[in-house]
Motif scaffolding. Sequence first.
Motif, PDB file in Angstrom:
ATOM      1  N   ALA A  82       0.999  -1.405   0.066  1.00 30.55           N
ATOM      2  CA  ALA A  82      -0.073  -0.123   0.192  1.00 30.55           C
ATOM      3  C   ALA A  82       0.850   1.153   0.089  1.00 30.55           C
ATOM      4  N   GLY A  83       2.117   1.261   0.881  1.00 29.53           N
ATOM      5  CA  GLY A  83       2.856   2.405   0.890  1.00 29.53           C
ATOM      6  C   GLY A  83       3.548   2.646  -0.614  1.00 29.53           C
ATOM      7  N   ASN A  84       3.928   1.723  -1.273  1.00 31.76           N
ATOM      8  CA  ASN A  84       4.395   1.718  -2.458  1.00 31.76           C
ATOM      9  C   ASN A  84       3.413   2.126  -3.844  1.00 31.76           C
ATOM     10  N   GLU A  85       2.257   1.661  -3.449  1.00 34.41           N
ATOM     11  CA  GLU A  85       1.227   2.331  -4.458  1.00 34.41           C
ATOM     12  C   GLU A  85       0.722   3.788  -4.152  1.00 34.41           C
ATOM     13  N   TRP A  86       0.756   4.168  -2.691  1.00 34.59           N
ATOM     14  CA  TRP A  86       0.391   5.577  -2.298  1.00 34.59           C
ATOM     15  C   TRP A  86       1.701   6.563  -3.062  1.00 34.59           C
ATOM     16  N   THR A  87       2.720   5.885  -2.800  1.00 36.49           N
ATOM     17  CA  THR A  87       4.014   6.817  -3.615  1.00 36.49           C
ATOM     18  C   THR A  87       3.659   6.837  -4.788  1.00 36.49           C
ATOM     19  N   GLY A  88       3.461   5.979  -5.742  1.00 32.51           N
ATOM     20  CA  GLY A  88       3.242   5.994  -7.094  1.00 32.51           C
ATOM     21  C   GLY A  88       1.936   6.890  -7.437  1.00 32.51           C
TER      22      GLY A  88
END
Length: 184
Positions: free
Chosen positions: A26-32
């Motif tokens: 989720a953190g990686n997707e949020w950053t994207g």
Amino acid sequence: MSNACAIPCPYCGKDIDIVQAMEMVAGNEWTGLLNGLPISLVGALLRYLELFKPAKQELRWSRRLALTKELVPLIKEAQIKRNGIAYSAPAGIWEAEMMKLVVNRPETLVLPLKGNGYLLSMIAGRGERAAAKLEQDKIEQARNRSNVGGAPVSVAHLAAQAQTKTKSKPPKGWKGPVAPNDTS
């Protein structure tokens, strides 16, 4: 002692916490999601998201992701729709309203926030005020226009126009006030 949220890694065999792994994704997707947003807006968004932080724990990445997924399309469209009306909302307005909410938080605001509704209503309210001002300006312009030609009328123009008008003669047979020296 086994952890119900852990599974063995298929590569190394060590236990991996599923919840932690999902939060990392989720953190990686949020950053994207933040790609293409101005850095100052990202900073305002980070501070705004702190209003959702529970009192005794950190804000989960999955929660940040859900909140941000609702906002990013609106920010990129530079428009917000409330009650069937679309309002212009460029990135600068989003940034300003987020920071206004963070810095000048109303005393009645209950934290942690549950959703983006308060921010959206602030931005819609700003759009409504801008639309009302535009409407008021149009009314003022219409009020200040001449009935003949539609051009704005100044007091100096009206005074000059009054000076150039000549008096008309009374109609034939008119019996108005008679001057004392008139013997007709």
